[in-house]
Design an enzyme around this catalytic site. Sequence first.
Site, mmCIF file in Angstrom:
data_model
loop_
_atom_site.group_PDB
_atom_site.id
_atom_site.type_symbol
_atom_site.label_atom_id
_atom_site.label_comp_id
_atom_site.label_asym_id
_atom_site.label_seq_id
_atom_site.Cartn_x
_atom_site.Cartn_y
_atom_site.Cartn_z
ATOM 1 N N GLU A 4 -3.047 15.725 2.592
ATOM 2 C CA GLU A 4 -2.560 14.550 3.324
ATOM 3 C C GLU A 4 -2.181 14.996 4.728
ATOM 4 O O GLU A 4 -1.195 15.699 4.912
ATOM 5 C CB GLU A 4 -1.314 13.952 2.646
ATOM 6 C CG GLU A 4 -1.543 13.525 1.205
ATOM 7 C CD GLU A 4 -1.747 12.029 1.063
ATOM 8 O OE1 GLU A 4 -1.949 11.326 2.089
ATOM 9 O OE2 GLU A 4 -1.697 11.561 -0.087
ATOM 10 N N GLU A 42 -7.217 5.526 6.725
ATOM 11 C CA GLU A 42 -6.737 6.867 7.045
ATOM 12 C C GLU A 42 -7.728 7.531 7.999
ATOM 13 O O GLU A 42 -8.399 8.505 7.673
ATOM 14 C CB GLU A 42 -6.527 7.650 5.741
ATOM 15 C CG GLU A 42 -5.468 6.982 4.850
ATOM 16 C CD GLU A 42 -5.456 7.460 3.398
ATOM 17 O OE1 GLU A 42 -6.151 8.435 3.068
ATOM 18 O OE2 GLU A 42 -4.732 6.844 2.583
ATOM 19 N N HIS A 83 -9.936 6.500 1.555
ATOM 20 C CA HIS A 83 -9.097 5.360 1.928
ATOM 21 C C HIS A 83 -9.423 4.950 3.358
ATOM 22 O O HIS A 83 -9.310 5.759 4.289
ATOM 23 C CB HIS A 83 -7.615 5.704 1.787
ATOM 24 C CG HIS A 83 -7.194 5.829 0.353
ATOM 25 N ND1 HIS A 83 -6.329 6.798 -0.093
ATOM 26 C CD2 HIS A 83 -7.545 5.101 -0.734
ATOM 27 C CE1 HIS A 83 -6.161 6.660 -1.403
ATOM 28 N NE2 HIS A 83 -6.895 5.639 -1.816
HETATM 29 O O1 0X9 Z 1 -2.195 7.772 -3.569
HETATM 30 C C1 0X9 Z 1 -3.202 8.394 -3.225
HETATM 31 O O2 0X9 Z 1 -4.330 8.149 -3.604
HETATM 32 C C2 0X9 Z 1 -3.027 9.574 -2.267
HETATM 33 N N1 0X9 Z 1 -2.040 9.235 -1.283
HETATM 34 S S1 0X9 Z 1 -2.426 8.160 -0.102
HETATM 35 O O3 0X9 Z 1 -1.225 7.860 0.628
HETATM 36 N N2 0X9 Z 1 -3.419 8.846 0.918
HETATM 37 O O4 0X9 Z 1 -3.049 7.028 -0.676
HETATM 38 C C3 0X9 Z 1 -2.555 10.791 -3.022
HETATM 39 C C4 0X9 Z 1 -3.402 11.210 -4.200
HETATM 40 C C5 0X9 Z 1 -2.897 12.448 -4.845
HETATM 41 N N3 0X9 Z 1 -3.663 12.731 -6.005
HETATM 42 C C6 0X9 Z 1 -3.412 13.781 -6.823
HETATM 43 N N4 0X9 Z 1 -2.500 14.636 -6.545
HETATM 44 N N5 0X9 Z 1 -4.163 13.907 -7.901
HETATM 45 ZN ZN ZN Z 2 -5.369 8.212 0.956
#
Ligand code: 0X9
Ligand code: ZN
Length: 458
Positions: free
Chosen positions: A392, A193, A190
């Site tokens: 994260e 980030e 992303h």
């Molecule tokens: O939504 C996302 O892609 C991630 N959060 S973000 O705020 N950085 O965009 C989290 C992805 C989590 N994925 C799994 N747990 N598989």
């Molecule tokens: Zn992300």
Amino acid sequence: MRSLDKMYFILWNAGVLGILIPQVLGMKMNYDGDQVLQLIPENKDQVVCLQHICRSLQLDLWKPLQPEDINVRRVVHVRIPSMALQPVKEAMLHCSLSYKIVVQNLSQLISNPEETRMKRRRSLADYDYTKYHPMEDIYNWINLMTEKHSDLVTQHSLGLTYESKPMHYLKISKPSNDPKKIIWMDCGIHAREWIAPAFCQWFVKEITQNHQKDSRIQKILKNIDLYVLPVLNIDGYIYTWTEDRLWRKSRSMHENGTCYGVDLNRNFNVKWCSFGSSTNCSNNSYCGVSPVSEPETKAVVNFVESRKSEMICFLTIHSYSQYILTAYGYTTDLPKSYNETIKVAAMAASALKKKHGTIYQVGSFANLLYEASGTSQDWVHDLGIDFSYTIELRDNGTYQFVLPENQIQPTCEETMEGVLTIMEYVNDKYFPNQALTRLGNLYLYTFLSTFVTLVWLS
Ligand code: 0X9
Ligand code: ZN
Ligand code: ZN
């Protein structure tokens, strides 16, 4: 009723006033006077009202990403353009939603890229790991790193991005005659980030500087090669430096240039485009036209598929929220591996906390937040690589995507502890003999010497 009418009127006016104009005209985004609000809806009515405000003004939701994922008693972060502040706040008060201003003026947190670029240095010794770096610096850093540590680090190409930028990854490997395993880590899927690519660089720095003195790193490198992709979404990352600091997706063109970019972490072939993603190409969670439609995801998929028998751990680094996430994102069901993977995540979180006291939560994304399908983590997990984690990084809501540079060092230091804890665990699990050898030798020696003594005595 009257107040609801009034709310619609306010919202309509704000729309006409041209909140969306900069995006439509493709001008460089400026966030002058924009605020980020934090809300926690208390009941279903407030949820519906907030969803309505977000939808009708197409507000930029940071957490969750989709209005439909807003829930009772779950934290919401949303960016409000300066022009809409007045009407939006009024509309919120109309449905008795109380908010907290977490960012007063967003543009003040966004440093001028030109200034940072001036700090750029030409030698590795001068490279400032406590600053964010534009992509050209990072390419340059990759070259310097492989030159200086040619004994340990080599540079390879994973493929090309949509805009034909080479996706370089670093392989950290000690020569060995025995077959080795692989740990993968990517950062920056992303674009906005920024702390993620900063961590990947920090990680490589630490490993190269300490591989001779740190016994834990020594042990890991004896059995395992580390593959680090410092920036996965290179086109998007460049775009955050030149056009829009808060861009999330890649930069592929869709529908004749009416919209751009795919959320690369929704583009993997695992329950593709079913939850927490959108088929609308202007949406921040756009999943693409088909699974693995993007060159960046294809490059990762090709690599992981071709090396899956060797890969024992997959880490993908994001921000923000301070989570170490186990599978799954696409369902609240827990995988068979969960008992062990959550144990390791908890070990990592407690090692991380010891450094600066920062608290990380552990769990599965779908259970902690909301369901999201098509993520790399889940795809890799279901390929058979149990130790697949999303991490994260900081923070937990104060600066969000615009984490100040003075937090880069503490964030990287603590994350290093967490990541090494996971790596050491998988090392010891897949190479148990290493840990046992010394003890084993001792037993054997004791046994033999006793035997010899007995024979001699007789
Ligand atoms: O939504 C996302 O892609 C991630 N959060 S973000 O705020 N950085 O965009 C989290 C992805 C989590 N994925 C799994 N747990 N598989
Ligand atoms: Zn992300
Ligand atoms: Zn070296």
